[in-house]
Design a protein around this motif. Sequence first.
Motif, PDB file in Angstrom:
ATOM      1  N   ILE A  16       0.833  -1.208   0.000  1.00  0.00           N
ATOM      2  CA  ILE A  16       0.000   0.000   0.000  1.00  0.00           C
ATOM      3  C   ILE A  16       0.866   1.255   0.000  1.00  0.00           C
ATOM      4  O   ILE A  16       0.636   2.198  -0.760  1.00  0.00           O
ATOM      5  CB  ILE A  16      -0.932  -0.010   1.231  1.00  0.00           C
ATOM      6  N   LYS A  17       1.869   1.257   0.846  1.00  0.00           N
ATOM      7  CA  LYS A  17       2.751   2.418   0.952  1.00  0.00           C
ATOM      8  C   LYS A  17       3.497   2.660  -0.360  1.00  0.00           C
ATOM      9  O   LYS A  17       3.619   3.815  -0.809  1.00  0.00           O
ATOM     10  CB  LYS A  17       3.737   2.215   2.104  1.00  0.00           C
ATOM     11  N   GLU A  18       3.981   1.601  -0.961  1.00  0.00           N
ATOM     12  CA  GLU A  18       4.689   1.729  -2.236  1.00  0.00           C
ATOM     13  C   GLU A  18       3.781   2.325  -3.305  1.00  0.00           C
ATOM     14  O   GLU A  18       4.189   3.210  -4.068  1.00  0.00           O
ATOM     15  CB  GLU A  18       5.195   0.357  -2.679  1.00  0.00           C
ATOM     16  N   TYR A  19       2.539   1.861  -3.341  1.00  0.00           N
ATOM     17  CA  TYR A  19       1.581   2.364  -4.324  1.00  0.00           C
ATOM     18  C   TYR A  19       1.275   3.838  -4.088  1.00  0.00           C
ATOM     19  O   TYR A  19       1.241   4.645  -5.023  1.00  0.00           O
ATOM     20  CB  TYR A  19       0.299   1.531  -4.263  1.00  0.00           C
ATOM     21  N   CYS A  20       1.038   4.206  -2.827  1.00  0.00           N
ATOM     22  CA  CYS A  20       0.706   5.597  -2.499  1.00  0.00           C
ATOM     23  C   CYS A  20       1.839   6.552  -2.860  1.00  0.00           C
ATOM     24  O   CYS A  20       1.602   7.654  -3.390  1.00  0.00           O
ATOM     25  CB  CYS A  20       0.371   5.722  -1.018  1.00  0.00           C
ATOM     26  N   LYS A  21       3.042   6.135  -2.586  1.00  0.00           N
ATOM     27  CA  LYS A  21       4.192   6.993  -2.901  1.00  0.00           C
ATOM     28  C   LYS A  21       4.370   7.125  -4.416  1.00  0.00           C
ATOM     29  O   LYS A  21       4.674   8.214  -4.922  1.00  0.00           O
ATOM     30  CB  LYS A  21       5.457   6.437  -2.253  1.00  0.00           C
ATOM     31  N   LYS A  22       4.148   6.034  -5.111  1.00  0.00           N
ATOM     32  CA  LYS A  22       4.287   6.062  -6.573  1.00  0.00           C
ATOM     33  C   LYS A  22       3.229   6.956  -7.204  1.00  0.00           C
ATOM     34  O   LYS A  22       3.512   7.725  -8.132  1.00  0.00           O
ATOM     35  CB  LYS A  22       4.175   4.648  -7.126  1.00  0.00           C
ATOM     36  N   GLU A  23       2.001   6.858  -6.686  1.00  0.00           N
ATOM     37  CA  GLU A  23       0.885   7.625  -7.244  1.00  0.00           C
ATOM     38  C   GLU A  23       0.765   9.015  -6.617  1.00  0.00           C
ATOM     39  O   GLU A  23      -0.084   9.809  -7.030  1.00  0.00           O
ATOM     40  CB  GLU A  23      -0.422   6.859  -7.020  1.00  0.00           C
ATOM     41  N   GLN A  24       1.573   9.278  -5.593  1.00  0.00           N
ATOM     42  CA  GLN A  24       1.564  10.560  -4.883  1.00  0.00           C
ATOM     43  C   GLN A  24       0.163  10.868  -4.319  1.00  0.00           C
ATOM     44  O   GLN A  24      -0.376  11.964  -4.485  1.00  0.00           O
ATOM     45  CB  GLN A  24       2.039  11.695  -5.788  1.00  0.00           C
ATOM     46  N   ILE A  25      -0.393   9.876  -3.609  1.00  0.00           N
ATOM     47  CA  ILE A  25      -1.680  10.036  -2.944  1.00  0.00           C
ATOM     48  C   ILE A  25      -1.526   9.610  -1.485  1.00  0.00           C
ATOM     49  O   ILE A  25      -0.588   8.890  -1.124  1.00  0.00           O
ATOM     50  CB  ILE A  25      -2.790   9.195  -3.612  1.00  0.00           C
ATOM     51  N   ASP A  26      -2.462  10.052  -0.637  1.00  0.00           N
ATOM     52  CA  ASP A  26      -2.419   9.619   0.756  1.00  0.00           C
ATOM     53  C   ASP A  26      -3.370   8.433   0.961  1.00  0.00           C
ATOM     54  O   ASP A  26      -4.032   7.976   0.013  1.00  0.00           O
ATOM     55  CB  ASP A  26      -2.729  10.772   1.719  1.00  0.00           C
ATOM     56  N   LEU A  27      -3.448   7.945   2.181  1.00  0.00           N
ATOM     57  CA  LEU A  27      -4.219   6.738   2.448  1.00  0.00           C
ATOM     58  C   LEU A  27      -5.721   6.960   2.263  1.00  0.00           C
ATOM     59  O   LEU A  27      -6.436   6.046   1.839  1.00  0.00           O
ATOM     60  CB  LEU A  27      -3.932   6.239   3.866  1.00  0.00           C
ATOM     61  N   ALA A  28      -6.211   8.137   2.591  1.00  0.00           N
ATOM     62  CA  ALA A  28      -7.627   8.417   2.376  1.00  0.00           C
ATOM     63  C   ALA A  28      -7.948   8.418   0.887  1.00  0.00           C
ATOM     64  O   ALA A  28      -8.973   7.856   0.454  1.00  0.00           O
ATOM     65  CB  ALA A  28      -8.001   9.761   2.996  1.00  0.00           C
ATOM     66  N   GLN A  29      -7.080   9.019   0.095  1.00  0.00           N
ATOM     67  CA  GLN A  29      -7.291   9.041  -1.348  1.00  0.00           C
ATOM     68  C   GLN A  29      -7.228   7.628  -1.939  1.00  0.00           C
ATOM     69  O   GLN A  29      -7.930   7.315  -2.903  1.00  0.00           O
ATOM     70  CB  GLN A  29      -6.237   9.937  -2.008  1.00  0.00           C
ATOM     71  N   LEU A  30      -6.412   6.770  -1.338  1.00  0.00           N
ATOM     72  CA  LEU A  30      -6.344   5.369  -1.764  1.00  0.00           C
ATOM     73  C   LEU A  30      -7.711   4.702  -1.599  1.00  0.00           C
ATOM     74  O   LEU A  30      -8.187   3.986  -2.493  1.00  0.00           O
ATOM     75  CB  LEU A  30      -5.300   4.629  -0.935  1.00  0.00           C
ATOM     76  N   VAL A  31      -8.330   4.945  -0.450  1.00  0.00           N
ATOM     77  CA  VAL A  31      -9.656   4.370  -0.189  1.00  0.00           C
ATOM     78  C   VAL A  31     -10.656   4.835  -1.238  1.00  0.00           C
ATOM     79  O   VAL A  31     -11.400   4.029  -1.814  1.00  0.00           O
ATOM     80  CB  VAL A  31     -10.133   4.750   1.225  1.00  0.00           C
ATOM     81  N   TYR A  32     -10.678   6.118  -1.525  1.00  0.00           N
ATOM     82  CA  TYR A  32     -11.657   6.665  -2.454  1.00  0.00           C
ATOM     83  C   TYR A  32     -11.380   6.230  -3.892  1.00  0.00           C
ATOM     84  O   TYR A  32     -12.282   6.227  -4.731  1.00  0.00           O
ATOM     85  CB  TYR A  32     -11.685   8.189  -2.352  1.00  0.00           C
ATOM     86  N   ARG A  33     -10.166   5.822  -4.161  1.00  0.00           N
ATOM     87  CA  ARG A  33      -9.827   5.349  -5.500  1.00  0.00           C
ATOM     88  C   ARG A  33     -10.340   3.932  -5.736  1.00  0.00           C
ATOM     89  O   ARG A  33     -10.774   3.600  -6.851  1.00  0.00           O
ATOM     90  CB  ARG A  33      -8.309   5.407  -5.720  1.00  0.00           C
ATOM     91  N   PHE A  34     -10.324   3.090  -4.696  1.00  0.00           N
ATOM     92  CA  PHE A  34     -10.655   1.677  -4.897  1.00  0.00           C
ATOM     93  C   PHE A  34     -12.058   1.288  -4.415  1.00  0.00           C
ATOM     94  O   PHE A  34     -12.604   0.288  -4.876  1.00  0.00           O
ATOM     95  CB  PHE A  34      -9.610   0.789  -4.206  1.00  0.00           C
ATOM     96  N   GLU A  35     -12.634   2.060  -3.504  1.00  0.00           N
ATOM     97  CA  GLU A  35     -13.987   1.747  -3.043  1.00  0.00           C
ATOM     98  C   GLU A  35     -15.015   2.257  -4.058  1.00  0.00           C
ATOM     99  O   GLU A  35     -14.684   2.986  -5.003  1.00  0.00           O
ATOM    100  CB  GLU A  35     -14.242   2.408  -1.676  1.00  0.00           C
ATOM    101  N   ASP A  36     -16.292   1.898  -3.861  1.00  0.00           N
ATOM    102  CA  ASP A  36     -17.341   2.385  -4.756  1.00  0.00           C
ATOM    103  C   ASP A  36     -17.613   3.862  -4.507  1.00  0.00           C
ATOM    104  O   ASP A  36     -17.156   4.455  -3.528  1.00  0.00           O
ATOM    105  CB  ASP A  36     -18.620   1.559  -4.588  1.00  0.00           C
ATOM    106  N   LYS A  37     -18.392   4.458  -5.387  1.00  0.00           N
ATOM    107  CA  LYS A  37     -18.607   5.908  -5.357  1.00  0.00           C
ATOM    108  C   LYS A  37     -19.376   6.385  -4.133  1.00  0.00           C
ATOM    109  O   LYS A  37     -19.393   7.590  -3.838  1.00  0.00           O
ATOM    110  CB  LYS A  37     -19.335   6.349  -6.625  1.00  0.00           C
ATOM    111  N   ASN A  38     -20.034   5.455  -3.437  1.00  0.00           N
ATOM    112  CA  ASN A  38     -20.836   5.843  -2.276  1.00  0.00           C
ATOM    113  C   ASN A  38     -20.126   5.623  -0.944  1.00  0.00           C
ATOM    114  O   ASN A  38     -20.764   5.712   0.114  1.00  0.00           O
ATOM    115  CB  ASN A  38     -22.157   5.061  -2.280  1.00  0.00           C
TER     116      ASN A  38
END
Length: 401
Positions: free
Chosen positions: A132-154
Amino acid sequence: MESLRQLYRIGHGPSSSHTIGPENACLYVLKYYKNIFRVRVTLLGSLALTGRGHLTDKVIEKTLFPIKCEILFDVKRDVVHPNTMIFDLYDEDDKLIKSITFISVGGGKIIIDGKKESSAKKIYPFSSFSEIKEYCKKEQIDLAQLVYRFEDKNIKKYLNKIYLTMKKSIKNGLEKDGELPGNLHVVRKAKQLFNSTTNKRNSSENELRVVSSYAFAVSEENASGGLIVTAPTCGASGVLPASLFYLKEKMHLKKEKIIDALAVAGIIGNVIKENASISGAFAGCQSEIGSACSMSAAAVSYLSNQSIDVIEYAAEIALEHHLGLTCDPVNGLVQIPCIERNAVASLRAIDAASLAKFLNKTRKVSFDTVVKTMYETGKDLNNNYKETSKGGLAKNYSPNL
Protein backbone atom coordinates in the motif's frame (compact mmCIF):
# COMPACT_ATOMS: atom_id res chain seq x y z
CA MET A 1 -8.39 -6.77 0.88
CA GLU A 2 -12.13 -6.32 1.28
CA SER A 3 -14.19 -3.15 1.37
CA LEU A 4 -14.25 -1.03 4.52
CA ARG A 5 -17.97 -1.85 4.60
CA GLN A 6 -16.89 -5.29 5.83
CA LEU A 7 -14.83 -3.72 8.63
CA TYR A 8 -17.08 -0.91 9.85
CA ARG A 9 -20.46 -2.42 10.63
CA ILE A 10 -23.33 -0.84 12.53
CA GLY A 11 -25.02 -3.13 15.02
CA HIS A 12 -26.03 -3.79 18.59
CA GLY A 13 -23.52 -4.86 21.24
CA PRO A 14 -22.11 -6.31 23.29
CA SER A 15 -20.00 -8.43 20.91
CA SER A 16 -19.51 -8.40 17.16
CA SER A 17 -18.50 -12.06 17.05
CA HIS A 18 -21.01 -13.22 19.68
CA THR A 19 -24.06 -11.09 18.83
CA ILE A 20 -23.78 -9.45 15.39
CA GLY A 21 -22.25 -12.58 13.83
CA PRO A 22 -24.96 -14.94 15.16
CA GLU A 23 -27.60 -12.39 14.18
CA ASN A 24 -26.24 -12.40 10.62
CA ALA A 25 -26.33 -16.20 10.65
CA CYS A 26 -30.01 -16.09 11.61
CA LEU A 27 -30.76 -13.56 8.89
CA TYR A 28 -29.05 -15.81 6.35
CA VAL A 29 -31.23 -18.74 7.40
CA LEU A 30 -34.40 -16.65 7.19
CA LYS A 31 -33.46 -15.36 3.76
CA TYR A 32 -32.58 -18.63 2.07
CA TYR A 33 -34.75 -21.23 3.79
CA LYS A 34 -38.54 -21.26 3.97
CA ASN A 35 -41.09 -23.42 5.79
CA ILE A 36 -38.87 -23.77 8.85
CA PHE A 37 -40.81 -25.00 11.88
CA ARG A 38 -38.00 -25.17 14.41
CA VAL A 39 -34.27 -24.54 14.63
CA ARG A 40 -31.69 -26.17 16.87
CA VAL A 41 -28.57 -24.05 17.31
CA THR A 42 -25.46 -25.64 18.81
CA LEU A 43 -22.90 -23.15 20.06
CA LEU A 44 -19.30 -24.36 20.30
CA GLY A 45 -15.99 -23.09 21.65
CA SER A 46 -15.98 -19.49 22.84
CA LEU A 47 -19.60 -19.05 21.80
CA ALA A 48 -20.58 -21.85 24.17
CA LEU A 49 -18.36 -20.67 27.02
CA THR A 50 -19.25 -16.97 26.98
CA GLY A 51 -22.43 -16.90 24.88
CA ARG A 52 -24.78 -16.27 27.80
CA GLY A 53 -22.78 -13.29 29.03
CA HIS A 54 -22.53 -11.96 25.47
CA LEU A 55 -26.29 -12.41 24.92
CA THR A 56 -25.74 -14.81 22.02
CA ASP A 57 -28.79 -16.89 22.90
CA LYS A 58 -30.98 -13.80 23.26
CA VAL A 59 -30.08 -12.36 19.86
CA ILE A 60 -30.65 -15.72 18.16
CA GLU A 61 -34.07 -16.16 19.79
CA LYS A 62 -35.06 -12.58 18.98
CA THR A 63 -33.95 -12.75 15.34
CA LEU A 64 -35.56 -16.14 14.61
CA PHE A 65 -38.84 -15.34 16.41
CA PRO A 66 -41.54 -16.66 15.99
CA ILE A 67 -39.78 -19.83 14.82
CA LYS A 68 -39.28 -22.30 17.66
CA CYS A 69 -35.66 -22.23 18.75
CA GLU A 70 -33.54 -24.59 20.87
CA ILE A 71 -30.05 -23.43 21.83
CA LEU A 72 -27.39 -25.84 23.07
CA PHE A 73 -24.13 -24.74 24.73
CA ASP A 74 -21.62 -27.48 23.90
CA VAL A 75 -18.45 -26.63 25.84
CA LYS A 76 -16.76 -30.03 25.37
CA ARG A 77 -16.60 -30.59 21.63
CA ASP A 78 -13.32 -29.71 19.91
CA VAL A 79 -13.59 -27.19 17.09
CA VAL A 80 -11.26 -25.80 14.46
CA HIS A 81 -12.49 -22.24 15.08
CA PRO A 82 -13.65 -21.10 18.54
CA ASN A 83 -16.68 -19.19 17.20
CA THR A 84 -18.48 -22.09 15.55
CA MET A 85 -22.25 -22.60 15.54
CA ILE A 86 -24.35 -25.28 13.87
CA PHE A 87 -27.90 -24.51 12.74
CA ASP A 88 -30.13 -27.56 12.23
CA LEU A 89 -33.32 -26.59 10.40
CA TYR A 90 -36.45 -28.72 10.71
CA ASP A 91 -39.82 -28.68 8.94
CA GLU A 92 -43.27 -29.14 10.45
CA ASP A 93 -42.88 -32.93 10.31
CA ASP A 94 -39.64 -32.60 12.29
CA LYS A 95 -37.62 -33.66 9.27
CA LEU A 96 -34.15 -32.15 8.92
CA ILE A 97 -34.15 -29.66 6.06
CA LYS A 98 -30.55 -28.56 6.31
CA SER A 99 -27.61 -28.43 8.70
CA ILE A 100 -25.46 -25.33 8.29
CA THR A 101 -22.17 -24.55 10.01
CA PHE A 102 -21.42 -20.88 10.60
CA ILE A 103 -18.16 -19.40 11.86
CA SER A 104 -18.17 -15.90 13.33
CA VAL A 105 -14.70 -14.63 12.48
CA GLY A 106 -14.86 -11.21 14.14
CA GLY A 107 -16.37 -7.82 13.41
CA GLY A 108 -19.75 -9.42 12.72
CA LYS A 109 -18.48 -11.29 9.67
CA ILE A 110 -19.47 -14.92 9.14
CA ILE A 111 -18.22 -17.84 7.08
CA ILE A 112 -20.92 -20.25 5.86
CA ASP A 113 -20.05 -23.93 5.43
CA GLY A 114 -16.44 -22.94 4.83
CA LYS A 115 -17.29 -20.24 2.28
CA LYS A 116 -16.97 -16.52 2.91
CA GLU A 117 -19.91 -14.19 2.51
CA SER A 118 -20.72 -13.68 -1.16
CA SER A 119 -20.62 -9.91 -0.67
CA ALA A 120 -17.09 -9.97 0.71
CA LYS A 121 -15.22 -9.32 -2.51
CA LYS A 122 -11.59 -8.31 -2.69
CA ILE A 123 -11.52 -4.75 -3.96
CA TYR A 124 -7.99 -3.70 -2.94
CA PRO A 125 -5.14 -5.31 -4.94
CA PHE A 126 -2.90 -5.32 -1.86
CA SER A 127 -2.22 -7.76 0.95
CA SER A 128 0.30 -5.82 3.03
CA PHE A 129 0.97 -2.29 4.21
CA SER A 130 4.30 -2.23 2.41
CA GLU A 131 2.46 -2.73 -0.89
CA ILE A 132 0.00 0.00 0.00
CA LYS A 133 2.75 2.42 0.95
CA GLU A 134 4.69 1.73 -2.24
CA TYR A 135 1.58 2.36 -4.32
CA CYS A 136 0.71 5.60 -2.50
CA LYS A 137 4.19 6.99 -2.90
CA LYS A 138 4.29 6.06 -6.57
CA GLU A 139 0.89 7.63 -7.24
CA GLN A 140 1.56 10.56 -4.88
CA ILE A 141 -1.68 10.04 -2.94
CA ASP A 142 -2.42 9.62 0.76
CA LEU A 143 -4.22 6.74 2.45
CA ALA A 144 -7.63 8.42 2.38
CA GLN A 145 -7.29 9.04 -1.35
CA LEU A 146 -6.34 5.37 -1.76
CA VAL A 147 -9.66 4.37 -0.19
CA TYR A 148 -11.66 6.67 -2.45
CA ARG A 149 -9.83 5.35 -5.50
CA PHE A 150 -10.66 1.68 -4.90
CA GLU A 151 -13.99 1.75 -3.04
CA ASP A 152 -17.34 2.38 -4.76
CA LYS A 153 -18.61 5.91 -5.36
CA ASN A 154 -20.84 5.84 -2.28
CA ILE A 155 -18.13 5.02 0.26
CA LYS A 156 -18.01 8.59 1.61
CA LYS A 157 -21.75 8.42 2.28
CA TYR A 158 -21.23 5.15 4.10
CA LEU A 159 -18.37 6.57 6.18
CA ASN A 160 -20.56 9.56 6.97
CA LYS A 161 -23.15 7.12 8.33
CA ILE A 162 -20.39 5.51 10.40
CA TYR A 163 -19.36 8.96 11.65
CA LEU A 164 -22.92 9.85 12.69
CA THR A 165 -23.43 6.52 14.47
CA MET A 166 -20.19 6.95 16.42
CA LYS A 167 -21.18 10.49 17.34
CA LYS A 168 -24.60 9.35 18.55
CA SER A 169 -23.14 6.49 20.58
CA ILE A 170 -20.94 8.99 22.45
CA LYS A 171 -23.88 11.33 23.04
CA ASN A 172 -26.14 8.53 24.27
CA GLY A 173 -23.49 7.11 26.57
CA LEU A 174 -22.72 10.47 28.16
CA GLU A 175 -26.37 11.01 29.08
CA LYS A 176 -27.04 7.80 30.99
CA ASP A 177 -26.72 6.83 34.64
CA GLY A 178 -27.24 3.60 36.54
CA GLU A 179 -25.86 0.08 36.26
CA LEU A 180 -25.06 -1.95 33.17
CA PRO A 181 -27.00 -5.19 32.56
CA GLY A 182 -25.73 -8.36 34.20
CA ASN A 183 -24.71 -9.61 37.62
CA LEU A 184 -21.50 -7.58 38.00
CA HIS A 185 -23.39 -4.41 38.99
CA VAL A 186 -20.98 -2.21 37.04
CA VAL A 187 -21.94 1.45 37.35
CA ARG A 188 -21.85 3.66 34.26
CA LYS A 189 -18.94 6.11 34.53
CA ALA A 190 -18.92 8.08 31.25
CA LYS A 191 -21.23 10.86 32.44
CA GLN A 192 -19.35 11.21 35.73
CA LEU A 193 -15.98 11.40 33.97
CA PHE A 194 -17.18 14.01 31.49
CA ASN A 195 -18.83 16.18 34.14
CA SER A 196 -15.69 16.11 36.29
CA THR A 197 -13.75 18.28 33.84
CA THR A 198 -12.78 21.73 35.09
CA ASN A 199 -12.76 25.15 33.46
CA LYS A 200 -9.10 24.69 32.56
CA ARG A 201 -10.00 23.37 29.15
CA ASN A 202 -6.47 22.62 27.99
CA SER A 203 -5.13 20.93 31.09
CA SER A 204 -3.68 17.45 30.61
CA GLU A 205 -6.00 16.06 33.26
CA ASN A 206 -9.00 17.44 31.41
CA GLU A 207 -7.80 15.88 28.17
CA LEU A 208 -7.45 12.51 29.86
CA ARG A 209 -10.95 12.71 31.30
CA VAL A 210 -12.62 13.86 28.09
CA VAL A 211 -11.01 11.17 25.93
CA SER A 212 -11.74 8.53 28.56
CA SER A 213 -15.34 9.67 28.97
CA TYR A 214 -15.95 9.27 25.23
CA ALA A 215 -14.44 5.78 25.26
CA PHE A 216 -16.49 4.83 28.32
CA ALA A 217 -19.64 6.25 26.71
CA VAL A 218 -19.39 4.07 23.60
CA SER A 219 -18.22 1.00 25.53
CA GLU A 220 -21.08 1.33 28.02
CA GLU A 221 -23.55 1.64 25.16
CA ASN A 222 -22.05 -1.51 23.68
CA ALA A 223 -22.21 -3.39 26.99
CA SER A 224 -25.91 -2.54 27.32
CA GLY A 225 -26.78 -3.69 23.80
CA GLY A 226 -26.84 -0.19 22.31
CA LEU A 227 -26.13 0.70 18.69
CA ILE A 228 -22.43 1.08 17.93
CA VAL A 229 -19.88 0.68 15.12
CA THR A 230 -17.47 -2.25 14.97
CA ALA A 231 -14.07 -0.55 14.88
CA PRO A 232 -12.97 -3.20 14.29
CA THR A 233 -15.17 -5.04 16.84
CA CYS A 234 -17.90 -4.29 19.36
CA GLY A 235 -15.61 -4.99 22.30
CA ALA A 236 -13.15 -2.36 21.04
CA SER A 237 -15.74 0.04 19.64
CA GLY A 238 -14.91 2.92 21.99
CA VAL A 239 -11.26 3.45 21.07
CA LEU A 240 -11.47 5.09 17.65
CA PRO A 241 -14.51 7.34 18.30
CA ALA A 242 -12.95 8.64 21.52
CA SER A 243 -9.72 9.73 19.86
CA LEU A 244 -11.36 11.14 16.74
CA PHE A 245 -14.08 13.20 18.38
CA TYR A 246 -11.72 14.53 21.04
CA LEU A 247 -9.34 15.78 18.33
CA LYS A 248 -12.22 17.13 16.25
CA GLU A 249 -13.15 19.42 19.13
CA LYS A 250 -9.62 20.29 20.20
CA MET A 251 -8.35 21.05 16.67
CA HIS A 252 -11.67 22.44 15.35
CA LEU A 253 -11.67 19.94 12.51
CA LYS A 254 -14.41 19.67 9.92
CA LYS A 255 -16.50 16.53 9.64
CA GLU A 256 -14.99 15.77 6.22
CA LYS A 257 -11.53 15.53 7.76
CA ILE A 258 -12.75 13.03 10.37
CA ILE A 259 -14.34 10.95 7.60
CA ASP A 260 -10.97 10.90 5.83
CA ALA A 261 -9.38 9.75 9.10
CA LEU A 262 -11.94 6.94 9.33
CA ALA A 263 -10.82 5.84 5.87
CA VAL A 264 -7.18 5.83 6.99
CA ALA A 265 -7.98 3.88 10.13
CA GLY A 266 -9.94 1.42 8.02
CA ILE A 267 -6.91 0.63 5.86
CA ILE A 268 -4.92 -0.25 8.99
CA GLY A 269 -7.76 -2.43 10.25
CA ASN A 270 -8.02 -4.12 6.87
CA VAL A 271 -4.33 -5.02 6.84
CA ILE A 272 -4.67 -6.58 10.28
CA LYS A 273 -7.82 -8.47 9.32
CA GLU A 274 -6.20 -9.71 6.11
CA ASN A 275 -2.98 -10.97 7.70
CA ALA A 276 -3.88 -11.73 11.31
CA SER A 277 -7.21 -11.56 13.15
CA ILE A 278 -9.61 -9.13 14.79
CA SER A 279 -11.29 -11.87 16.83
CA GLY A 280 -10.61 -12.08 20.58
CA ALA A 281 -11.71 -15.71 20.52
CA PHE A 282 -8.98 -16.50 18.00
CA ALA A 283 -6.07 -14.29 19.05
CA GLY A 284 -6.92 -12.69 22.39
CA CYS A 285 -7.65 -9.04 23.12
CA GLN A 286 -4.50 -7.94 21.28
CA SER A 287 -6.54 -8.54 18.12
CA GLU A 288 -9.42 -6.35 19.29
CA ILE A 289 -8.11 -3.56 21.54
CA GLY A 290 -4.67 -3.76 19.95
CA SER A 291 -6.12 -3.42 16.46
CA ALA A 292 -8.43 -0.59 17.52
CA CYS A 293 -5.53 1.28 19.11
CA SER A 294 -3.46 0.81 15.96
CA MET A 295 -6.27 2.10 13.77
CA SER A 296 -6.78 5.05 16.07
CA ALA A 297 -3.07 5.93 16.22
CA ALA A 298 -2.95 6.00 12.42
CA ALA A 299 -6.01 8.24 12.30
CA VAL A 300 -4.57 10.62 14.90
CA SER A 301 -1.30 10.80 13.00
CA TYR A 302 -3.17 11.50 9.77
CA LEU A 303 -5.14 14.31 11.43
CA SER A 304 -1.81 15.82 12.47
CA ASN A 305 -0.83 15.93 8.77
CA GLN A 306 1.96 13.38 9.10
CA SER A 307 3.53 11.43 6.24
CA ILE A 308 2.59 7.86 5.42
CA ASP A 309 5.83 6.68 7.07
CA VAL A 310 4.90 8.40 10.34
CA ILE A 311 1.37 7.04 10.12
CA GLU A 312 2.78 3.53 9.70
CA TYR A 313 5.07 4.01 12.70
CA ALA A 314 2.19 5.23 14.87
CA ALA A 315 0.13 2.16 13.94
CA GLU A 316 3.10 -0.10 14.58
CA ILE A 317 3.82 1.34 18.04
CA ALA A 318 0.18 1.02 19.06
CA LEU A 319 -0.12 -2.62 18.01
CA GLU A 320 3.33 -3.67 19.21
CA HIS A 321 2.62 -2.64 22.78
CA HIS A 322 -0.59 -4.65 22.94
CA LEU A 323 1.07 -7.91 21.88
CA GLY A 324 -0.02 -10.79 24.10
CA LEU A 325 -2.99 -8.94 25.61
CA THR A 326 -5.43 -11.55 26.92
CA CYS A 327 -9.19 -11.68 26.40
CA ASP A 328 -10.62 -12.62 29.80
CA PRO A 329 -14.09 -11.08 30.24
CA VAL A 330 -15.40 -11.58 33.76
CA ASN A 331 -18.60 -13.65 33.75
CA GLY A 332 -18.51 -13.53 29.96
CA LEU A 333 -19.71 -9.92 30.02
CA VAL A 334 -18.05 -7.23 27.90
CA GLN A 335 -17.52 -5.01 30.94
CA ILE A 336 -14.53 -6.00 33.09
CA PRO A 337 -11.81 -5.37 31.93
CA CYS A 338 -13.14 -4.42 28.49
CA ILE A 339 -14.54 -0.95 29.14
CA GLU A 340 -11.46 0.46 30.86
CA ARG A 341 -9.27 -1.05 28.15
CA ASN A 342 -11.07 1.06 25.56
CA ALA A 343 -10.26 4.23 27.48
CA VAL A 344 -6.61 3.29 28.04
CA ALA A 345 -6.18 2.33 24.37
CA SER A 346 -7.66 5.59 23.10
CA LEU A 347 -5.17 7.54 25.21
CA ARG A 348 -2.34 5.24 24.13
CA ALA A 349 -3.24 5.86 20.49
CA ILE A 350 -2.71 9.60 20.95
CA ASP A 351 0.60 8.94 22.70
CA ALA A 352 1.71 6.52 19.95
CA ALA A 353 1.04 9.15 17.29
CA SER A 354 3.05 11.70 19.26
CA LEU A 355 6.00 9.32 19.67
CA ALA A 356 5.95 8.41 16.00
CA LYS A 357 6.11 12.06 15.00
CA PHE A 358 9.34 12.65 16.91
CA LEU A 359 11.05 9.27 16.61
CA ASN A 360 10.20 8.14 13.10
CA LYS A 361 13.76 8.33 11.80
CA THR A 362 14.89 5.87 14.46
CA ARG A 363 12.34 3.11 13.88
CA LYS A 364 13.47 -0.45 13.17
CA VAL A 365 10.22 -2.46 12.86
CA SER A 366 7.63 -2.33 10.08
CA PHE A 367 3.88 -2.46 10.62
CA ASP A 368 3.65 -5.69 8.61
CA THR A 369 6.17 -7.33 10.95
CA VAL A 370 4.11 -6.49 14.02
CA VAL A 371 0.91 -7.75 12.36
CA LYS A 372 2.63 -11.05 11.58
CA THR A 373 3.91 -11.21 15.15
CA MET A 374 0.44 -10.58 16.56
CA TYR A 375 -0.96 -13.43 14.49
CA GLU A 376 1.73 -15.84 15.66
CA THR A 377 1.32 -14.71 19.26
CA GLY A 378 -2.42 -15.28 19.00
CA LYS A 379 -1.94 -18.83 17.75
CA ASP A 380 0.45 -19.58 20.63
CA LEU A 381 -1.74 -17.98 23.29
CA ASN A 382 -3.33 -20.43 25.71
CA ASN A 383 -7.04 -20.94 24.99
CA ASN A 384 -7.91 -19.89 28.54
CA TYR A 385 -7.04 -16.34 27.47
CA LYS A 386 -9.07 -16.29 24.25
CA GLU A 387 -12.55 -15.12 25.25
CA THR A 388 -13.39 -18.29 27.13
CA SER A 389 -13.61 -16.72 30.62
CA LYS A 390 -11.52 -19.65 31.89
CA GLY A 391 -8.38 -17.70 32.81
CA GLY A 392 -6.98 -14.33 33.84
CA LEU A 393 -9.31 -11.86 35.51
CA ALA A 394 -12.31 -14.01 34.63
CA LYS A 395 -10.87 -16.78 36.81
CA ASN A 396 -9.46 -14.70 39.64
CA TYR A 397 -12.10 -11.98 39.93
CA SER A 398 -13.90 -11.61 43.24
CA PRO A 399 -16.66 -9.06 43.98
CA ASN A 400 -14.96 -8.51 47.33
CA LEU A 401 -11.86 -6.36 46.84
